[in-house]
Motif scaffolding. Structure first.
Motif, PDB file in Angstrom:
ATOM      1  N   ILE A 100       1.417  13.738  -6.223  1.00  0.00           N
ATOM      2  CA  ILE A 100       0.162  14.458  -6.401  1.00  0.00           C
ATOM      3  C   ILE A 100      -0.141  15.380  -5.226  1.00  0.00           C
ATOM      4  O   ILE A 100      -0.722  16.458  -5.407  1.00  0.00           O
ATOM      5  CB  ILE A 100      -1.000  13.460  -6.628  1.00  0.00           C
ATOM      6  N   ALA A 101       0.262  14.997  -4.013  1.00  0.00           N
ATOM      7  CA  ALA A 101       0.009  15.860  -2.853  1.00  0.00           C
ATOM      8  C   ALA A 101       0.723  17.196  -3.005  1.00  0.00           C
ATOM      9  O   ALA A 101       0.159  18.259  -2.705  1.00  0.00           O
ATOM     10  CB  ALA A 101       0.449  15.164  -1.568  1.00  0.00           C
ATOM     11  N   GLY A 102       1.961  17.148  -3.485  1.00  0.00           N
ATOM     12  CA  GLY A 102       2.703  18.378  -3.713  1.00  0.00           C
ATOM     13  C   GLY A 102       2.090  19.214  -4.820  1.00  0.00           C
ATOM     14  O   GLY A 102       2.067  20.449  -4.750  1.00  0.00           O
ATOM     15  N   ALA A 103       1.575  18.544  -5.855  1.00  0.00           N
ATOM     16  CA  ALA A 103       0.932  19.258  -6.960  1.00  0.00           C
ATOM     17  C   ALA A 103      -0.316  19.986  -6.484  1.00  0.00           C
ATOM     18  O   ALA A 103      -0.542  21.157  -6.823  1.00  0.00           O
ATOM     19  CB  ALA A 103       0.584  18.276  -8.079  1.00  0.00           C
ATOM     20  N   ILE A 104      -1.133  19.310  -5.691  1.00  0.00           N
ATOM     21  CA  ILE A 104      -2.363  19.921  -5.177  1.00  0.00           C
ATOM     22  C   ILE A 104      -2.035  21.123  -4.294  1.00  0.00           C
ATOM     23  O   ILE A 104      -2.669  22.184  -4.393  1.00  0.00           O
ATOM     24  CB  ILE A 104      -3.190  18.875  -4.402  1.00  0.00           C
ATOM     25  N   GLU A 105      -1.032  20.977  -3.447  1.00  0.00           N
ATOM     26  CA  GLU A 105      -0.623  22.087  -2.583  1.00  0.00           C
ATOM     27  C   GLU A 105      -0.199  23.293  -3.417  1.00  0.00           C
ATOM     28  O   GLU A 105      -0.598  24.432  -3.142  1.00  0.00           O
ATOM     29  CB  GLU A 105       0.531  21.647  -1.687  1.00  0.00           C
ATOM     30  N   GLY A 153      11.071   9.703  -4.892  1.00  0.00           N
ATOM     31  CA  GLY A 153       9.830  10.410  -4.621  1.00  0.00           C
ATOM     32  C   GLY A 153       8.848   9.567  -3.831  1.00  0.00           C
ATOM     33  O   GLY A 153       8.967   8.337  -3.750  1.00  0.00           O
ATOM     34  N   ILE A 154       7.861  10.247  -3.251  1.00  0.00           N
ATOM     35  CA  ILE A 154       6.896   9.591  -2.378  1.00  0.00           C
ATOM     36  C   ILE A 154       5.903   8.733  -3.156  1.00  0.00           C
ATOM     37  O   ILE A 154       5.562   7.625  -2.744  1.00  0.00           O
ATOM     38  CB  ILE A 154       6.138  10.637  -1.534  1.00  0.00           C
ATOM     39  N   SER A 155       5.410   9.231  -4.302  1.00  0.00           N
ATOM     40  CA  SER A 155       4.445   8.442  -5.065  1.00  0.00           C
ATOM     41  C   SER A 155       5.094   7.161  -5.589  1.00  0.00           C
ATOM     42  O   SER A 155       4.458   6.102  -5.640  1.00  0.00           O
ATOM     43  CB  SER A 155       3.862   9.261  -6.220  1.00  0.00           C
ATOM     44  N   THR A 156       6.377   7.252  -5.954  1.00  0.00           N
ATOM     45  CA  THR A 156       7.098   6.057  -6.394  1.00  0.00           C
ATOM     46  C   THR A 156       7.280   5.094  -5.229  1.00  0.00           C
ATOM     47  O   THR A 156       7.178   3.869  -5.388  1.00  0.00           O
ATOM     48  CB  THR A 156       8.465   6.436  -6.988  1.00  0.00           C
ATOM     49  N   LYS A 157       7.532   5.639  -4.041  1.00  0.00           N
ATOM     50  CA  LYS A 157       7.643   4.795  -2.845  1.00  0.00           C
ATOM     51  C   LYS A 157       6.342   4.036  -2.598  1.00  0.00           C
ATOM     52  O   LYS A 157       6.355   2.824  -2.328  1.00  0.00           O
ATOM     53  CB  LYS A 157       7.977   5.650  -1.623  1.00  0.00           C
ATOM     54  N   THR A 158       5.227   4.743  -2.689  1.00  0.00           N
ATOM     55  CA  THR A 158       3.926   4.109  -2.459  1.00  0.00           C
ATOM     56  C   THR A 158       3.703   2.965  -3.438  1.00  0.00           C
ATOM     57  O   THR A 158       3.285   1.866  -3.056  1.00  0.00           O
ATOM     58  CB  THR A 158       2.796   5.141  -2.597  1.00  0.00           C
ATOM     59  N   LYS A 203       7.641   5.293 -11.119  1.00  0.00           N
ATOM     60  CA  LYS A 203       6.734   4.151 -11.042  1.00  0.00           C
ATOM     61  C   LYS A 203       6.906   3.240 -12.250  1.00  0.00           C
ATOM     62  O   LYS A 203       6.796   2.019 -12.137  1.00  0.00           O
ATOM     63  CB  LYS A 203       5.285   4.638 -10.923  1.00  0.00           C
ATOM     64  N   ASN A 204       7.184   3.825 -13.408  1.00  0.00           N
ATOM     65  CA  ASN A 204       7.401   2.999 -14.602  1.00  0.00           C
ATOM     66  C   ASN A 204       8.616   2.095 -14.446  1.00  0.00           C
ATOM     67  O   ASN A 204       8.630   0.964 -14.947  1.00  0.00           O
ATOM     68  CB  ASN A 204       7.577   3.887 -15.836  1.00  0.00           C
ATOM     69  N   SER A 205       9.646   2.582 -13.771  1.00  0.00           N
ATOM     70  CA  SER A 205      10.840   1.753 -13.587  1.00  0.00           C
ATOM     71  C   SER A 205      10.520   0.518 -12.747  1.00  0.00           C
ATOM     72  O   SER A 205      11.144  -0.533 -12.914  1.00  0.00           O
ATOM     73  CB  SER A 205      11.971   2.568 -12.951  1.00  0.00           C
ATOM     74  N   ILE A 206       9.540   0.642 -11.865  1.00  0.00           N
ATOM     75  CA  ILE A 206       9.093  -0.507 -11.076  1.00  0.00           C
ATOM     76  C   ILE A 206       8.201  -1.414 -11.917  1.00  0.00           C
ATOM     77  O   ILE A 206       8.391  -2.637 -11.964  1.00  0.00           O
ATOM     78  CB  ILE A 206       8.328  -0.035  -9.824  1.00  0.00           C
ATOM     79  N   ALA A 207       7.233  -0.808 -12.591  1.00  0.00           N
ATOM     80  CA  ALA A 207       6.257  -1.585 -13.356  1.00  0.00           C
ATOM     81  C   ALA A 207       6.921  -2.465 -14.409  1.00  0.00           C
ATOM     82  O   ALA A 207       6.488  -3.600 -14.648  1.00  0.00           O
ATOM     83  CB  ALA A 207       5.250  -0.645 -14.011  1.00  0.00           C
ATOM     84  N   PHE A 208       7.991  -1.945 -15.030  1.00  0.00           N
ATOM     85  CA  PHE A 208       8.623  -2.680 -16.122  1.00  0.00           C
ATOM     86  C   PHE A 208       9.809  -3.538 -15.676  1.00  0.00           C
ATOM     87  O   PHE A 208      10.488  -4.127 -16.514  1.00  0.00           O
ATOM     88  CB  PHE A 208       9.061  -1.706 -17.217  1.00  0.00           C
ATOM     89  N   SER A 209      10.056  -3.610 -14.367  1.00  0.00           N
ATOM     90  CA  SER A 209      11.178  -4.436 -13.903  1.00  0.00           C
ATOM     91  C   SER A 209      10.811  -5.409 -12.793  1.00  0.00           C
ATOM     92  O   SER A 209      11.579  -6.327 -12.503  1.00  0.00           O
ATOM     93  CB  SER A 209      12.322  -3.539 -13.401  1.00  0.00           C
ATOM     94  N   LYS A 210       9.652  -5.242 -12.160  1.00  0.00           N
ATOM     95  CA  LYS A 210       9.362  -6.031 -10.956  1.00  0.00           C
ATOM     96  C   LYS A 210       9.303  -7.534 -11.222  1.00  0.00           C
ATOM     97  O   LYS A 210       9.561  -8.329 -10.309  1.00  0.00           O
ATOM     98  CB  LYS A 210       8.072  -5.551 -10.297  1.00  0.00           C
ATOM     99  N   SER A 211       9.018  -7.935 -12.444  1.00  0.00           N
ATOM    100  CA  SER A 211       8.947  -9.371 -12.740  1.00  0.00           C
ATOM    101  C   SER A 211      10.309 -10.046 -12.621  1.00  0.00           C
ATOM    102  O   SER A 211      10.391 -11.268 -12.470  1.00  0.00           O
ATOM    103  CB  SER A 211       8.389  -9.599 -14.147  1.00  0.00           C
TER     104      SER A 211
END
Length: 237
Positions: free
Chosen positions: A227-232, A87-92, A64-72
């Motif tokens: 997080i879904a995988g972590a909870i499981e 990963g799924i959370s990064t996809k979301t 997610k950081n790679s998106i946050a710091f490059s999307k501009s």
């Protein structure tokens, strides 16, 4: 232990800690939050960055950081790109940021992305990751592809003070990265006599799992990223 409410020490980045703990609490998991790492931007030359994006057929976001710091840098150059996330959370997060993701593995991370790419038509690949990440093997494994890697952020390891009483009775420690494992190791080094043989380390990603195996007797590799995988994994162990 099954039948007992899990008590989990969570070491996360300042950007993700509150969200992670909120999801755990929704699942009736007691959460002890610790800010362990912080992501900081690595300055890029805008024209060069936009040129690399425009020339790529495939763009890999490793986090997610790679998106946050490059999307501009992506304004106006989306057309024709195939966006891949590790990963799924990064996809979301990518989709929330306006990217249409072509592929995101539930498990396997970058290795699963490589496998997917190898079945596709070769073309230029831009891998956007952290500054300290080393994916040099991408060029070796992706024969016929031109691979460029750009580090758009760096991870700063913090030095949190974790009092012994805060971690007494924990059932799990949750790690999303190897950097968080390192912070935990350093933070608890002075707690003589604490027995972590009975504590499960729940790990997201193979690299995280391998780092945790040096500290914990029974680390657990989540079956899926996020997080879904972590909870499981927490509820099953």
């Amino acid at each position: 232990m099954k039948g007992t409410k899990p008590r989990v020490l969570v070491l996360r980045s300042s950007e993700n800690l509150a969200e992670t703990c909120a999801e755990l609490r929704k699942a009736s998991i007691e959460c002890i939050p610790v800010e362990a790492i912080r992501a900081e931007a690595v300055a890029q030359e805008g024209r060069l960055m936009r040129s690399m994006i425009a020339s790529a057929d495939y763009v890999i976001f490793t986090s997610k950081n790679s998106i946050a710091f490059s999307k501009s840098y992506f304004s106006g150059v989306y057309a024709g790109h195939k966006f891949l996330t590790c990963g799924i959370s990064t996809k979301t997060f990518a989709e929330e940021s306006g990217f249409r993701v072509s592929y995101a593995p539930k498990t396997g991370g970058i290795n699963a992305v490589i496998k997917w790419l190898k079945a596709k038509r070769p073309g230029p690949v831009l891998c956007i990751s952290g500054e300290s990440s080393s994916n040099d093997f991408l060029q070796v494994l992706l024969r016929g592809f031109t691979v460029i890697e750009v580090g758009v952020y760096r991870i700063k390891r913090l030095r949190p003070k974790i009092p012994a009483e805060a971690i007494t009775g924990i059932s799990h420690v949750l790690f999303f990265s190897s950097a968080e494992v390192d912070v935990f190791r350093d933070a608890v080094a002075s707690h003589n006599g604490l027995d972590f043989d009975s504590v499960s380390a729940v790990c997201i990603g193979r690299k995280t799992f391998e780092r945790a195996a040096a500290i914990f007797r029974k680390p657990v590799l989540s079956r899926q990223n996020g997080i879904a995988g972590a909870i499981e994994a927490i509820k099953n162990g």
